[in-house]
Design an enzyme around this catalytic site. Structure first.
Site, PDB file in Angstrom:
ATOM      1  CG  ASP A 229       8.741   9.863 -19.738  1.00  0.00           C
ATOM      2  OD1 ASP A 229       7.941  10.764 -20.096  1.00  0.00           O
ATOM      3  OD2 ASP A 229       8.685   8.709 -20.181  1.00  0.00           O
ATOM      4  N   GLY A 230       7.249  11.281 -17.274  1.00  0.00           N
ATOM      5  CA  GLY A 230       6.132  10.932 -16.412  1.00  0.00           C
ATOM      6  C   GLY A 230       5.300   9.869 -17.099  1.00  0.00           C
TER       7      GLY A 230
ATOM      8  CG  ASP B 240       8.389  12.031 -23.315  1.00  0.00           C
ATOM      9  OD1 ASP B 240       7.861  12.668 -22.376  1.00  0.00           O
ATOM     10  OD2 ASP B 240       8.393  10.782 -23.361  1.00  0.00           O
TER      11      ASP B 240
ATOM     12  CG  ASP C 135       8.731   5.166 -20.699  1.00  0.00           C
ATOM     13  OD1 ASP C 135       7.690   5.788 -20.423  1.00  0.00           O
ATOM     14  OD2 ASP C 135       8.729   3.975 -21.077  1.00  0.00           O
TER      15      ASP C 135
ATOM     16  CD  GLU D 153       5.829  13.756 -19.097  1.00  0.00           C
ATOM     17  OE1 GLU D 153       7.026  14.094 -18.914  1.00  0.00           O
ATOM     18  OE2 GLU D 153       5.497  12.852 -19.873  1.00  0.00           O
TER      19      GLU D 153
ATOM     20  CG  HIS E 144       7.277   5.877 -26.079  1.00  0.00           C
ATOM     21  ND1 HIS E 144       7.640   5.116 -24.983  1.00  0.00           N
ATOM     22  CD2 HIS E 144       6.352   6.750 -25.623  1.00  0.00           C
ATOM     23  CE1 HIS E 144       6.951   5.499 -23.929  1.00  0.00           C
ATOM     24  NE2 HIS E 144       6.168   6.494 -24.287  1.00  0.00           N
TER      25      HIS E 144
END
Length: 148
Positions: free
Chosen positions: A14-15, A74, A138, A52, A128
């Site tokens: 994740d970024g 994501d 995250d 990302e 999320h």
């Protein structure tokens, strides 16, 4: 677990960015069998998309030998970029369909280089949404920002 002589590894990436551009972070959760390893980092002035991409690069770079990797993100930008768009960009001299230079070309090229060492299955998960590993990635990305 080994498949075809290669270890099977899961990577969740994740970024994150506070402001876009702004301070950003990337996070990675790697899993091999029952072992998990966390990685994170950040940059003072960046974009969410750069983070990302960086997360995926760092996940693959952390693997010391060629592996079968299931990489879950994501980011549709990351997944579609590396599985669909990059082929067209390269064929067009790193130009978009609008004939503009591809953004983040340096990172796309670095990602391609790391991907070449592995067999990667690119997966997408809604961010999320309570997906444990995505939530951990995250948190790691946000830690990357907090530690700047």
């Amino acid at each position: 677990m080994r498949v075809d002589g290669m270890k099977s590894v899961e990577a969740f990436t994740d970024g994150a960015c506070r402001g876009n551009p702004g301070p950003g972070g990337w996070g990675v959760l790697l899993r091999y069998q029952e072992q998990e390893r966390s990685l994170h980092g950040g940059a003072a002035e960046t974009t969410n998309n750069r983070m990302e991409l960086t997360a995926a690069i760092e996940a693959l770079k952390a693997l010391k030998q060629p592996c079968k990797v299931t990489l879950t993100t994501d980011s549709e930008y990351l997944r579609k970029g590396i599985t669909e768009w990059v082929h067209r960009w390269k064929a067009k001299g790193w130009k978009t369909s609008a004939k503009k230079p591809v953004k983040n070309r340096d990172l796309w090229q670095a990602l391609e280089q790391e991907r070449a060492r592995h067999q990667v299955d690119w997966r997408w998960v809604k961010g999320h949404s309570g997906h444990r590993e995505n939530e951990l990635a995250d948190q790691l990305a946000n830690r990357g920002i907090d530690e700047l």
